[in-house]
Design a protein around this motif. Structure first.
Motif, PDB file in Angstrom:
ATOM      1  N   ASN A  30     -13.127  -6.721 -31.783  1.00  0.00           N
ATOM      2  CA  ASN A  30     -12.209  -5.894 -31.655  1.00  0.00           C
ATOM      3  C   ASN A  30     -12.112  -4.683 -30.317  1.00  0.00           C
ATOM      4  N   THR A  64     -19.684 -14.811 -28.987  1.00  0.00           N
ATOM      5  CA  THR A  64     -19.238 -15.361 -30.226  1.00  0.00           C
ATOM      6  C   THR A  64     -17.487 -15.096 -30.175  1.00  0.00           C
ATOM      7  N   GLY A 107     -13.934 -12.756 -30.884  1.00  0.00           N
ATOM      8  CA  GLY A 107     -13.559 -11.981 -31.979  1.00  0.00           C
ATOM      9  C   GLY A 107     -13.923 -10.660 -32.141  1.00  0.00           C
ATOM     10  N   GLN A 136     -13.122 -12.897 -23.718  1.00  0.00           N
ATOM     11  CA  GLN A 136     -12.868 -11.637 -23.929  1.00  0.00           C
ATOM     12  C   GLN A 136     -13.319 -10.821 -22.816  1.00  0.00           C
ATOM     13  N   THR A 182      -7.766 -11.375 -24.310  1.00  0.00           N
ATOM     14  CA  THR A 182      -8.368 -12.202 -25.149  1.00  0.00           C
ATOM     15  C   THR A 182      -7.876 -13.666 -24.828  1.00  0.00           C
TER      16      THR A 182
END
Length: 301
Positions: free
Chosen positions: A152, A148, A150, A79, A74
């Motif tokens: 997991n 976007t 964020g 990501q 990240t």
């Protein structure tokens, strides 16, 4: 003995008369050669990079890399996806290019950055599944959908990438926007990038929309698939004597070539088939003997 000469004796530094630095081919001294081993099993199960100077060895679809770096899972504008594959490794310049694309993406109002797909395994080489290329640390897949961020770890494994093609890739669909063109152009205008692979309809759309300097379009090449992501390929670094370069793209912006791909999708040319022709044989798996000799040393470290 000086430190430089000591390292040179180990094959870790090259000394040249003019003083310029070239990345040496790692020595095979003390390395047990496994010529017949299935390369994808050996490289696909190697969890860490070779502790050697960063360098690509061989061709994009038949090689390996030493001294890989890992793209952090990240970052502020990216990501890495599908982390279980352990394919977020590459040469330092590839990571720098990917991060540059991510910053261009984050500057667009539609996105916070990019999702990064497969790069390479820790020591490159053939993969257990998927790509024929991505073997020397100079390839990276960038998802086309806005990020976007964020997500997991579980979401990164399971979220589906969005397709941007229509009519089997002849056209872009309604989701295609200036964002996709922005990130492709950001990659193509980096001088370290040699090629970008994307579906034909996307190339034609960019040809139709491009204004001003169109020279970057030459690097954008139509290819099968590539409607969920685009593939970024860097050129061989100047000092990488063990890297096998790809022929440069043909002259011109390549737009007519892409339009011909579209015409062939919409009206496929006849494919005559000889009934007596032998059935196509499955592609042979690469062995260590197929790869550059340097890959033996890369695998052993």
């Amino acid at each position: 003995m000086s430190v430089t000469r000591f390292l040179a004796a180990l094959g870790l530094v090259a000394l040249t008369a003019c003083g310029s630095s070239k990345i040496p081919v790692p020595s095979l001294a003390g390395v047990e050669v496994t010529q017949s081993g299935m390369a994808k099993q050996l490289f696909g199960n190697k969890p860490t990079p070779a502790a050697l100077p960063s360098a690509p060895y061989g061709f994009y679809s038949k090689g390996c890399m030493a001294g890989a770096q890992q793209l952090p899972e990240t970052g502020p504008t990216w990501q890495a996806m599908r982390l279980s594959r352990n394919r977020n490794w590459a040469l330092p310049q590839t990571i720098d290019v990917v991060q540059g694309i991510s910053r261009a993406a984050a500057a667009h109002p539609a996105s916070n950055g990019i999702y990064v797909g497969d790069m390479s395994q820790p020591s490159g080489g053939p993969m257990l599944t998927g790509h024929a290329s991505h073997q020397i640390g100079l390839d990276a897949d960038i998802w086309l959908m806005p990020a976007t961020l964020g997500l997991n770890r579980t979401q990164r494994e399971n979220i589906s990438a969005k397709s941007y093609r229509r009519a089997e890739g002849a056209y872009t669909n309604s989701a295609w926007s200036s964002f996709q063109e922005t990130i492709v152009k950001a990659a193509a205008t980096d001088p370290r990038v040699e090629r970008i692979f994307i579906f034909p309809g996307a190339k034609v759309a960019m040809c139709d929309n491009a204004t001003g300097d169109r020279s970057w379009l030459r690097k954008v090449r139509p290819w099968y698939g590539h409607h969920y992501h685009f593939h970024v390929r860097l050129s061989c670094p100047d000092n990488a004597t063990g890297c096998v370069a790809q022929d440069p793209p043909p002259p011109g912006d390549g737009c007519e070539d892409a339009r011909q791909w579209v015409r062939n999708i919409l009206n496929p040319p006849p494919q005559p088939r000889d009934p007596n022709a032998p059935a196509p044989q499955p592609k042979r798996e690469l062995t260590m003997a197929d790869l550059p000799q340097a890959c033996q040393a890369v695998l052993a470290r």
